[in-house]
Enzyme design. Structure first.
Site, PDB file in Angstrom:
ATOM      1  N   ASP A 173     -10.090  -3.935  -5.788  1.00 16.48           N
ATOM      2  CA  ASP A 173      -9.441  -3.276  -4.653  1.00 16.48           C
ATOM      3  C   ASP A 173     -10.033  -1.869  -4.544  1.00 16.48           C
ATOM      4  O   ASP A 173      -9.815  -1.035  -5.419  1.00 16.48           O
ATOM      5  CB  ASP A 173      -7.933  -3.216  -4.892  1.00 16.48           C
ATOM      6  CG  ASP A 173      -7.154  -2.605  -3.736  1.00 16.48           C
ATOM      7  OD1 ASP A 173      -7.764  -1.983  -2.856  1.00 16.48           O
ATOM      8  OD2 ASP A 173      -5.911  -2.745  -3.739  1.00 16.48           O
ATOM      9  N   SER A 193       0.840  -1.206   0.000  1.00 14.02           N
ATOM     10  CA  SER A 193       0.000   0.000   0.000  1.00 14.02           C
ATOM     11  C   SER A 193       0.876   1.257   0.000  1.00 14.02           C
ATOM     12  O   SER A 193       1.724   1.410  -0.870  1.00 14.02           O
ATOM     13  CB  SER A 193      -0.957  -0.057   1.198  1.00 14.02           C
ATOM     14  OG  SER A 193      -1.948   0.936   1.107  1.00 14.02           O
ATOM     15  N   HIS A 204      -7.546  -5.214  -0.460  1.00 15.52           N
ATOM     16  CA  HIS A 204      -6.327  -4.408  -0.505  1.00 15.52           C
ATOM     17  C   HIS A 204      -5.136  -5.080   0.179  1.00 15.52           C
ATOM     18  O   HIS A 204      -4.058  -4.499   0.219  1.00 15.52           O
ATOM     19  CB  HIS A 204      -6.609  -3.045   0.153  1.00 15.52           C
ATOM     20  CG  HIS A 204      -5.553  -2.021  -0.053  1.00 15.52           C
ATOM     21  ND1 HIS A 204      -5.115  -1.644  -1.313  1.00 15.52           N
ATOM     22  CD2 HIS A 204      -4.830  -1.286   0.835  1.00 15.52           C
ATOM     23  CE1 HIS A 204      -4.174  -0.716  -1.187  1.00 15.52           C
ATOM     24  NE2 HIS A 204      -3.976  -0.491   0.103  1.00 15.52           N
TER      25      HIS A 204
END
Length: 267
Positions: free
Chosen positions: A217, A95, A245
């Site tokens: 996502d 991320s 995610h």
């Protein structure tokens, strides 16, 4: 302050192997990599850590000024690499850590020799000709909700971020991780994350790079994966058969296979 204590550094795996650094995302800690570590330890030296303000890092090391931008977190990465005297390490960032890794590689190119970007996003807010997945109003509302009631926000948002509603234990784990983070420090990291724009930084990436995206996502839609891939010359894009995610938790086998395949190609 001792860097091991400051960032709760853990070193495991094969001391003779190439080094892989695993970096967690917002609201998480190094424990989120527990399903990936076993796939690496036989052949690689594995370094895990917590950003200051996360996990079991030393809370007294936190500074609003330093951590108000992603540069502060990138400095954590560089300082961990320097303390361990890492050279040409492979940085695996989940991320927002994917972009933190880009910044760290630019700050200390001798330390990071390749990047693996797991569900990256260089900008979360839509822009002209760019889809980040959120309007400016969306992000303003998200941050306002987070800042007014962090625990309530965590309970509502973590399962959405995780996806995989049919596996509620995954959403519960992410909720617990978010809720274990100090709310004041989380607010600073959230603003640094969701208001960031690292699109121009991608153009300076010159190391081998793997971009991993999921089929669905809500945080980093597939248009973002395509953008990152196109922006980094020579990068490889892999679409995992995974939703949500956090594919290293929801689809660890596919995630680990993609990572180890990329690493094998570097040797």
């Amino acid at each position: 302050m001792d860097i091991d204590r400051r960032n709760n550094v853990t070193v495991t795996g094969n001391p003779q192997g190439p080094t892989v650094v695993l970096a967690h995302g917002f609201g998480c800690d190094q424990n989120m990599w527990r399903l990936t570590v076993p796939a690496l330890v036989e052949d690689y030296r594995v370094v895990l850590f917590d950003y200051v303000g996360s996990g079991r890092a030393e809370p007294s090391a936190f500074s609003d000024d330093r951590y108000a931008s992603l540069d502060g977190y990138a400095r954590d990465v560089v300082e961990v690499c320097e303390a361990l005297d890492l050279r040409d390490a492979v940085f695996v960032g989940h991320s927002v850590s994917a972009m933190i890794g880009v910044l760290a590689a630019d700050m200390a190119p001798e330390r990071i020799g390749a990047l693996v970007m797991v569900a990256p996003s260089p900008r979360y807010i839509d822009d002209e000709g760019y889809r980040g997945g959120f309007s400016a109003e969306d992000i303003d509302e998200l941050l306002a909700s987070l800042e007014s009631n962090y625990l309530g926000w965590s309970a509502a948002m973590a399962p959405v971020i995780m996806g995989n509603a049919e596996r509620p234990e995954l959403g519960a784990e992410l909720t617990n991780s978010f809720c274990a983070t100090d709310p004041d420090m989380a607010r600073v990291f959230a603003r640094a994350t969701f208001l960031s724009d690292s699109r121009d930084d991608l153009k300076r990436v010159s190391v081998p790079t793997l971009v991993l995206e999921c089929t669905q996502d809500v945080i980093a839609p597939r248009e973002v994966g395509a953008f990152v891939h196109q922006a980094i010359p020579g990068s490889k894009l892999v679409t995992l058969d995974a939703t949500g995610h956090c594919p290293h938790l929801s689809a660890p086998e596919a995630t680990n296979e993609a990572i180890t395949g990329f690493l094998a190609g570097l040797r």
